[in-house]
Every structure is written in C-alpha cells, then in structure tokens.
Motif scaffolding. Sequence first.
Motif, PDB file in Angstrom:
ATOM      1  N   LYS A   4       0.911  -1.021   0.148  1.00  0.00           N
ATOM      2  CA  LYS A   4       0.148   0.019  -0.051  1.00  0.00           C
ATOM      3  C   LYS A   4       0.868   1.113   0.062  1.00  0.00           C
ATOM      4  CE  LYS A   4      -4.256  -1.738   2.013  1.00  0.00           C
ATOM      5  NZ  LYS A   4      -4.463  -2.080   3.167  1.00  0.00           N
ATOM      6  N   HIS A  13      -5.594   7.975   9.917  1.00  0.00           N
ATOM      7  CA  HIS A  13      -5.814   6.638  10.718  1.00  0.00           C
ATOM      8  C   HIS A  13      -5.162   6.816  11.891  1.00  0.00           C
ATOM      9  CE1 HIS A  13      -7.622   4.913   6.750  1.00  0.00           C
ATOM     10  NE2 HIS A  13      -8.400   4.243   7.694  1.00  0.00           N
ATOM     11  N   ARG A  17      -6.983   6.107  15.668  1.00  0.00           N
ATOM     12  CA  ARG A  17      -6.970   5.214  16.803  1.00  0.00           C
ATOM     13  C   ARG A  17      -5.329   4.970  17.122  1.00  0.00           C
ATOM     14  NH1 ARG A  17     -10.496  -0.121  15.408  1.00  0.00           N
ATOM     15  NH2 ARG A  17     -10.085  -0.374  17.647  1.00  0.00           N
ATOM     16  N   ALA A  19      -3.905   4.452  19.972  1.00  0.00           N
ATOM     17  CA  ALA A  19      -3.146   3.296  20.636  1.00  0.00           C
ATOM     18  C   ALA A  19      -2.739   2.192  19.724  1.00  0.00           C
ATOM     19  CB  ALA A  19      -4.446   2.890  21.468  1.00  0.00           C
ATOM     20  N   LEU A  20      -3.303   1.936  18.618  1.00  0.00           N
ATOM     21  CA  LEU A  20      -3.007   0.557  18.017  1.00  0.00           C
ATOM     22  C   LEU A  20      -1.512   0.747  17.374  1.00  0.00           C
ATOM     23  CD1 LEU A  20      -6.235  -0.276  15.908  1.00  0.00           C
ATOM     24  CD2 LEU A  20      -5.337  -1.373  17.935  1.00  0.00           C
ATOM     25  N   TYR A  21      -1.514   2.002  17.077  1.00  0.00           N
ATOM     26  CA  TYR A  21      -0.089   2.351  16.259  1.00  0.00           C
ATOM     27  C   TYR A  21       1.054   2.326  17.463  1.00  0.00           C
ATOM     28  CZ  TYR A  21      -2.597   2.537  12.125  1.00  0.00           C
ATOM     29  OH  TYR A  21      -3.379   2.219  10.891  1.00  0.00           O
ATOM     30  N   MET A  23       0.713   0.730  20.055  1.00  0.00           N
ATOM     31  CA  MET A  23       1.205  -0.879  20.457  1.00  0.00           C
ATOM     32  C   MET A  23       1.927  -1.513  19.711  1.00  0.00           C
ATOM     33  SD  MET A  23      -2.713  -2.228  21.395  1.00  0.00           S
ATOM     34  CE  MET A  23      -3.751  -1.135  22.617  1.00  0.00           C
ATOM     35  N   ILE A  24       2.126  -1.413  18.169  1.00  0.00           N
ATOM     36  CA  ILE A  24       2.832  -1.893  17.262  1.00  0.00           C
ATOM     37  C   ILE A  24       4.125  -1.585  16.993  1.00  0.00           C
ATOM     38  CG2 ILE A  24       2.358  -0.948  15.018  1.00  0.00           C
ATOM     39  CD1 ILE A  24       1.506  -3.631  13.981  1.00  0.00           C
ATOM     40  N   GLY A  27       7.199  -3.327  18.783  1.00  0.00           N
ATOM     41  CA  GLY A  27       7.583  -4.416  17.960  1.00  0.00           C
ATOM     42  C   GLY A  27       8.090  -4.189  16.418  1.00  0.00           C
TER      43      GLY A  27
ATOM     44  N   LEU B  94       1.576  -7.334  22.043  1.00  0.00           N
ATOM     45  CA  LEU B  94       1.434  -5.956  21.943  1.00  0.00           C
ATOM     46  C   LEU B  94       1.334  -5.725  20.408  1.00  0.00           C
ATOM     47  CD1 LEU B  94       3.352  -3.418  24.530  1.00  0.00           C
ATOM     48  CD2 LEU B  94       0.881  -3.533  23.493  1.00  0.00           C
ATOM     49  N   THR B  95       2.361  -6.421  19.871  1.00  0.00           N
ATOM     50  CA  THR B  95       2.411  -6.128  18.318  1.00  0.00           C
ATOM     51  C   THR B  95       1.209  -6.929  17.582  1.00  0.00           C
ATOM     52  OG1 THR B  95       4.798  -6.085  18.839  1.00  0.00           O
ATOM     53  CG2 THR B  95       4.009  -6.456  16.601  1.00  0.00           C
ATOM     54  N   TYR B  97      -1.948  -7.560  18.456  1.00  0.00           N
ATOM     55  CA  TYR B  97      -3.430  -7.187  18.822  1.00  0.00           C
ATOM     56  C   TYR B  97      -3.852  -6.339  17.693  1.00  0.00           C
ATOM     57  CZ  TYR B  97      -7.356  -4.895  20.443  1.00  0.00           C
ATOM     58  OH  TYR B  97      -8.505  -4.152  20.419  1.00  0.00           O
ATOM     59  N   PRO B  98      -2.839  -5.112  17.343  1.00  0.00           N
ATOM     60  CA  PRO B  98      -3.505  -4.227  16.292  1.00  0.00           C
ATOM     61  C   PRO B  98      -3.621  -5.235  14.864  1.00  0.00           C
ATOM     62  CG  PRO B  98      -1.500  -3.252  17.698  1.00  0.00           C
ATOM     63  CD  PRO B  98      -1.626  -4.607  17.923  1.00  0.00           C
ATOM     64  N   MET B  99      -2.567  -5.808  14.584  1.00  0.00           N
ATOM     65  CA  MET B  99      -2.843  -6.745  13.387  1.00  0.00           C
ATOM     66  C   MET B  99      -4.042  -7.615  13.410  1.00  0.00           C
ATOM     67  SD  MET B  99      -0.066  -6.246  11.954  1.00  0.00           S
ATOM     68  CE  MET B  99       0.149  -7.572  10.787  1.00  0.00           C
ATOM     69  N   VAL B 101      -6.933  -6.756  14.786  1.00  0.00           N
ATOM     70  CA  VAL B 101      -8.150  -5.664  14.639  1.00  0.00           C
ATOM     71  C   VAL B 101      -8.642  -5.490  13.469  1.00  0.00           C
ATOM     72  CG1 VAL B 101      -8.692  -3.194  14.794  1.00  0.00           C
ATOM     73  CG2 VAL B 101      -7.538  -4.455  16.694  1.00  0.00           C
ATOM     74  N   PHE B 104      -7.612  -2.443  10.280  1.00  0.00           N
ATOM     75  CA  PHE B 104      -6.316  -2.077  10.784  1.00  0.00           C
ATOM     76  C   PHE B 104      -5.604  -1.398   9.520  1.00  0.00           C
ATOM     77  CE2 PHE B 104      -2.886  -0.599  13.142  1.00  0.00           C
ATOM     78  CZ  PHE B 104      -1.882  -1.287  12.954  1.00  0.00           C
ATOM     79  N   TYR B 105      -5.475  -0.144   9.403  1.00  0.00           N
ATOM     80  CA  TYR B 105      -4.956   0.467   8.153  1.00  0.00           C
ATOM     81  C   TYR B 105      -3.400  -0.055   8.158  1.00  0.00           C
ATOM     82  CZ  TYR B 105      -3.747   3.700   4.542  1.00  0.00           C
ATOM     83  OH  TYR B 105      -3.497   4.318   3.245  1.00  0.00           O
ATOM     84  N   ASP B 179      -8.428   1.592  22.887  1.00  0.00           N
ATOM     85  CA  ASP B 179      -8.015   0.324  22.680  1.00  0.00           C
ATOM     86  C   ASP B 179      -7.194  -0.247  23.833  1.00  0.00           C
ATOM     87  OD1 ASP B 179      -7.714   1.628  19.415  1.00  0.00           O
ATOM     88  OD2 ASP B 179      -8.774  -0.098  19.937  1.00  0.00           O
ATOM     89  N   LEU B 183      -7.615  -4.174  25.134  1.00  0.00           N
ATOM     90  CA  LEU B 183      -6.524  -5.199  25.054  1.00  0.00           C
ATOM     91  C   LEU B 183      -6.495  -5.670  26.421  1.00  0.00           C
ATOM     92  CD1 LEU B 183      -4.043  -6.457  23.848  1.00  0.00           C
ATOM     93  CD2 LEU B 183      -2.735  -4.440  24.246  1.00  0.00           C
TER      94      LEU B 183
END
Lengths: 306, 290
Positions: A4, A13, A17, A19-21, A23-24, A27, B94-95, B97-99, B101, B104-105, B179, B183
């Motif tokens: 993408k 995005h 959200r 929090a999601l980013y 979190m990742i 990692g 942690l890594t 969970y977003p994946m 969802v 998830f963009y 979020d 989690l």
Amino acid sequence: MKKKKFSGGLIGHIKKRPALYLMILPGLLWFIIFCYVPMYGVVIAFKDYSIGQSFFAGKWIGLRHFVSFVNDPYFFRLMKNTFLLGFYDLLWGFPLPIIFALLLNEMKANKFKGAVQTISYLPYFISTVIIVGMMFSILSIDGVVNTFLSNFGIKPVLFFSEPGWFRTLYVASGIWQGLGWNSIIYLAAISGINPELYESAKIDGASRFRQAVSITVPCIIPTISILLIMKIGSVLNISFEKVYLLYSPSTYETADIIGTYVYRRGFLSYDYSYSTAVGLFQSGISLILLSTANYFSKKLSESSLW
Amino acid sequence: MRREKTFVSLFDVFNGLLMIVVCAIMIYPFIYVFSLSVSDPAFVETGKVTFLPIGFNLHAYDMYLRQTDVVRAYFNTVVYAVSGTAVTLLLTSLTAYPMAVKNFYGRSVFMFIFAFTMFFNGGMIPTFILVRNLHMINTIWAVIIPSALSAWNLIIFITFFKEIPESLSESATIDGANDWLILFRIILPLSKPVFATVGLFSIVGHWNSFLGPFLYLNDKEKFPLQLALRKMFDVQYRIGTESFLPKDVQTPLVSYRCAAIFLSVLPIVCTYPFLQKYFIKGVMIGSLKG
C-alpha cells in the motif's frame, strides 16, 4: 502481497486510533533493528570493514571478497560438505516422518498410539548440546557401541575423529530428534481427509493398503509439496550449532560447512567482511534453490509458496 | 469416524512391533545416560554398563550439585528464561493485537515486513556486529532481546486474537473504552491458551539455548546451563581445575557428565508430557498459517 502507498490516509488513521499504532511500534522497531539492520549489514561483505564501525562506514571494494572465496582452497570442500550434508538430511530425514505418520495413522489401539506419539515427540525438546553429549557417551571409546563391537573382535571405532562417520552421525541424530515432531503436521493433514472417501473405497472392496496408497497419500501431497519446497530451499542452511558441537579438526574434511567456516573466519580470525561475504554467498544459493523448487512445484502439482 | 475393525491383521502386529522398536530407540539414550551416572565407578570405567545400572551410588550427583558454578548456571538459565519469556509475551501480544483488529490500516504492509523475516536474515556476523555496537555483549540483554520476537510467534498470537469475537470489543467501545482498555481488560484475560503455548515454547527455547549465549557472553558467571554443559564436554581429559568440573578425581568423568546431562533433561522430560497439547497446538497454528 500488495504494497500500500503511504498517503495522507495513514496519518488520518493514526489520529483516529493512536493506541493501535503505539502498540505496534515497539515490535516494529524490534523487527527493523534486529532483522532489517543486520540484513543491511551484509553490505559489509562488499566493503573493507573493521570492527567497531557502523554498517555505513568502510571502503567499498565490490565483489573482491566473493572472488576470494571462490578461489579459497577450501571452497570446494565447503560447498561439497554443505551440500551433501543438506542433501542426505533431505534424502533420509524428509520421507521418514511421512512414513511414520502413515504407519501411526494405521494404529488402532489409541492408548498405545498416544503413548508412541508422546514418546516420539520427546527428543525434539532436547537441546543440541545434550544430544551431542549423549552421542559422546554412547559412541565413545568405552561407550556401549564400542563395547558391543569388541565382543566380536572389532576394534573400537573413533566415531568423532573419523571423517567418514560424520555425515551418518549428523543425519541419524537429526532423524532421532525430528521423526516424531515432524510427523505432527502430516498426521494433522491426514486427519483432515474426508472419511467418506474411505467409506466408498471400502465398499468397493479396497484393501487397507490400497486405501492408504490411493487416498491418504494423494490427499497429503499438497502438504508434502509445500514442506518439500521449504526443505529444499533450506538444504544449505545447515544447523551451525550441531555441526559445531559435533565436529573437530580431524573431521573438517567432511564436517566443515560454510557456516562453521564463517564462524571461524569471523569470530576467531576477525575477517568480518570476508566471512559475511561467504555467508551471503550461501544465502544467495539458497534463494536460487528455493525459487527453483518453487517453480517446479508450481509446474508439477499446482502447490507452491508463491 | 472410521468403523473399527475388530480383528488384528499381520500388518498390525508388525506395525505395533515397529513402533515399540522406535520408542525403544527414543528412550534408550536416556536410560543409558542415567545408568552411567549412578553405576559403580569400577563398572563405568571398564565399560561394563550398557543398559541398566550396576551398583548404585549418587556420588556423581553429589559432586555435580556442589559445584557453585554449575548451580549458578542453573540460576542464570532460570533468570534468562523468565525474563526473556516475559519480554517475549509482552512484546508479541502488543504487536499482534493491532494486526488482529479489523480494518487496521497498513496491516498488509506490516504483515509483509514481519513475514519477510522468516525467509531472510542478516546472518551470524552482521547480527553479532549489531549486538556489539549496541553494547549488549556480555549482558543479559544480548540473551533476551535479539530473540525476543519472531514472526512465528506473532502469527500464532494474531491467529488467536482473530478468533476472539469482535462483539466483545465492539460493546466495550460503545461503553467508551479505548484500545488499551480493550487489550488489557478483555483480550488478554481471554488469551491464557496462547500465552501458555508461546510462553512454553519460549521457556523451553531459553532452557535449551546455546548459540546466543555462546556468541555473546564472555564471563563464566553469566553462562547458562547449555553453555556450562558444553564446557564440561570440551575437555578430553581432566587437567587440574577446569570450569564446571569437580576437583576430585574419584568420580569418573563419564559419570559426572552423565549426571549433568540427566539433571538437564529431567525438567523437560518430567513436565513436557503434561504440556504436550500446548506445543502441538502451537505447531499446528503456526504451520497452517505459515
């Protein structure tokens, strides 16, 4: 796999959200630092690198290290050993778990079958150090094997000093360790076969053997193909650990593989650039093997990795 | 379910015997090693012990457990395993969970980044140089961090998280949860199985780990178990006071080494049958997805 484009949509995005980013992020950073940076680090194979520098420093010298490697007096030996070890491992170690799974599948006494499975998985969890340690005990000069042989008047065999034994030891211990564990995936595939196929075959009068050959085997061919491709692709990626623990200078003739040579040249002789080049050379060949195997599998059986 | 036949054919007998032989081959090394470790030294040294112990004494174990550097190696291994697994579980979940969802963009990009590492890596030397440049050599970090994550574990977690019904997180969002709360309050408490699976793999991995510590640790006091074991086998004949080997000469070297082996496999052999299902589940998920 689509890539993408990173447009303004991403920022939008992230704002929605966050929090999601967040979190990742750790990692992701980890993968970048510990997987991709070393990948970039192989670039030192093309440079004259000295320890302590970053991967960006160092004079560029192109393919000089690769040329040196091909002209290295050990080149032929290393390639031969690495390839043969991987090849024999594939030849003996790949089919046996499949056969084991097929035989296991035929077992009717469920408690016995369960016990056999449990016992057969056990060696997989034993560390390489301990397996080699066990081998040292069993095959030592006054170990049980040599004692047994001496009963027939055969002189003790120095299993760990004779180059001729190395490949056998390597492959056999690999089979011992992996037979049970590697059969798991085949057993899983077998259990996924539609029972109606067996029912109708039985009605048609097919024997158990016929059922196995004509139903079970063809149904797991896709699984076998995928695993075979992956195994072929990694035929050169011999476990450094086991070879290192098992070999000795007297068995270098058959035991020294590219990986162990990389280790010695890199860690003991500090030729970091050169040893990285050697390692990269091996990865390159592995990639070619993997692609070739994938290509042929696509042509022959419609299953492939990509 | 296939209909059970009630008669046993010749093939079944043959198959059963074959399986018994296979099991015997799997088990024999453990028995042999145990016998060598408890038998009378006289018989051990003359090579008379082949299967069952002859005589019985625990002298080798006595010497083994008195070695402070051996006990410290066990201690180190436990520390590395516990901390390493904690880091792995935290970071991986942690890594992952977003994946998992929905919508998830960027997920496919991230997935490619993670999965690519399953096929290619920098190799032993560049990784070592990296660890060195990060000043982690000879510290606990070199044992924990470079092996903290793997695409494999990540896939297992993602697969598991995807199975959790969205309705749970959706109703939490309606109630105003962000979020982080979802989690930690909802997803993770439901994740005990996957934590067990990945956690167990991680612990076993650390228990058995040799290569990382071998390359990155220099001080004997920091060595974990496998590295210590290797040192015990490195010497052919005992010369004076080697590390990890006892100073007295009464115990045959063979018995001592076998006691070491036995006490290193024992934890695994004892716990693994009960935890088998977690390992198998993990392999299935990982292989099918991978």
